[in-house]
Design an enzyme around this catalytic site. Structure first.
Site, PDB file in Angstrom:
ATOM      1  N   GLY A 254       0.843  -1.242  -0.012  1.00  0.00           N
ATOM      2  CA  GLY A 254       0.031   0.001   0.003  1.00  0.00           C
ATOM      3  C   GLY A 254       0.848   1.275  -0.135  1.00  0.00           C
ATOM      4  O   GLY A 254       0.562   2.220  -0.723  1.00  0.00           O
ATOM      5  N   HIS A 255       2.044   1.094   0.641  1.00  0.00           N
ATOM      6  CA  HIS A 255       2.665   2.529   0.845  1.00  0.00           C
ATOM      7  C   HIS A 255       3.339   2.797  -0.616  1.00  0.00           C
ATOM      8  O   HIS A 255       3.742   4.186  -0.878  1.00  0.00           O
ATOM      9  CB  HIS A 255       3.933   2.260   1.716  1.00  0.00           C
ATOM     10  CG  HIS A 255       4.968   1.402   1.362  1.00  0.00           C
ATOM     11  ND1 HIS A 255       4.881   0.062   1.630  1.00  0.00           N
ATOM     12  CD2 HIS A 255       6.101   1.721   0.580  1.00  0.00           C
ATOM     13  CE1 HIS A 255       5.920  -0.216   0.990  1.00  0.00           C
ATOM     14  NE2 HIS A 255       6.820   0.403   0.427  1.00  0.00           N
TER      15      HIS A 255
ATOM     16  N   THR B 239      -6.602 -10.455  13.540  1.00  0.00           N
ATOM     17  CA  THR B 239      -7.447  -9.437  13.366  1.00  0.00           C
ATOM     18  C   THR B 239      -7.140  -8.537  12.262  1.00  0.00           C
ATOM     19  O   THR B 239      -5.986  -8.235  11.923  1.00  0.00           O
ATOM     20  CB  THR B 239      -7.435  -8.617  14.715  1.00  0.00           C
ATOM     21  OG1 THR B 239      -7.639  -9.480  15.838  1.00  0.00           O
ATOM     22  CG2 THR B 239      -8.267  -7.323  14.664  1.00  0.00           C
TER      23      THR B 239
ATOM     24  N   CYS C 190      14.161  -5.246  -0.316  1.00  0.00           N
ATOM     25  CA  CYS C 190      14.233  -6.882   0.135  1.00  0.00           C
ATOM     26  C   CYS C 190      15.616  -7.178   0.127  1.00  0.00           C
ATOM     27  O   CYS C 190      16.020  -8.365   0.590  1.00  0.00           O
ATOM     28  CB  CYS C 190      13.228  -7.761  -0.671  1.00  0.00           C
ATOM     29  SG  CYS C 190      13.314  -7.381  -2.622  1.00  0.00           S
TER      30      CYS C 190
END
Length: 199
Positions: free
Chosen positions: A17-18, A54, A142
């Site tokens: 998302g970033h 969650t 990475c």
């Protein structure tokens, strides 16, 4: 990029998302119907049994909103970012001797510019950029803990003399022509200094 999975022809697609201004720490995984996945975390059965825990609903909603905004502004943003990155790709090799543009000249992300400088250990250049409040990298996050040269650059045929001088720059929505001016003024003396240090 367009995210039409049919055009892309993908069974799986993961997105951080970033990369499009969503909250950090949230991402998405597209899995084509019928693609079997092993659970990452077993337990409660959330996310269709693929990853228990969650769900961060606020970040998920933020990501969906950011993705919608990014897709609706994609054409205009891409055109503006392409102009900024293209200027870097065009002018930096003129200002820095023994500088290679890495990657395809046109088939690249519109905001991405990457280079390999001969006879340079890039760490001092990155440190100098950091002191100027310019955040750049020598490769993908990475592989940041590896001291080995990028296997991608090796596969691209980048000469050994340039493998440790890789610099990756991206421009974003907050950047403009003045930021490109700063890079073009700042990088050449940093590279020259780094070369003197290893000579």
């Amino acid at each position: 990029m367009s995210l039409d999975v049919e055009t892309l022809g993908v069974d799986l697609l993961s997105i951080a998302g970033h990369k499009f201004y969503a909250p950090k720490g949230v991402g998405l995984l597209y899995a084509r119907r019928g693609t079997r996945l092993l659970p990452q975390i077993r337990g409660g059965g959330q996310e269709r049994g693929r990853r228990s825990g969650t769900e961060n609903v606020a970040s998920i909603v933020g990501m969906a909103t950011a993705l919608s905004l990014a897709q609706s502004a994609r054409e205009n943003s891409n055109q503006r970012l392409w102009q900024l990155a293209s200027r870097l790709l065009r002018e930096l090799p003129i200002r820095v001797p023994d500088c290679r543009v890495t990657g395809h000249p046109r088939e690249r992300l519109p905001n991405h510019a990457s280079f390999a400088f001969g006879q340079v250990e890039i760490a001092s250049v990155l440190l100098g950029l950091d002191r100027q409040d310019v955040w750049a990298s020598s490769g993908s996050a990475c592989t940041s803990a590896s001291s080995e040269p990028s296997h991608v650059l090796v596969a691209m045929g980048v000469p050994r003399s340039h493998l440790f001088g890789a610099l990756r720059l991206t421009v974003g929505l907050d950047n403009g022509p003045a930021d490109v001016d700063t890079l073009l003024d700042t990088i050449p003396p940093l590279v020259a200094s780094a070369r003197r240090a290893v000579a």
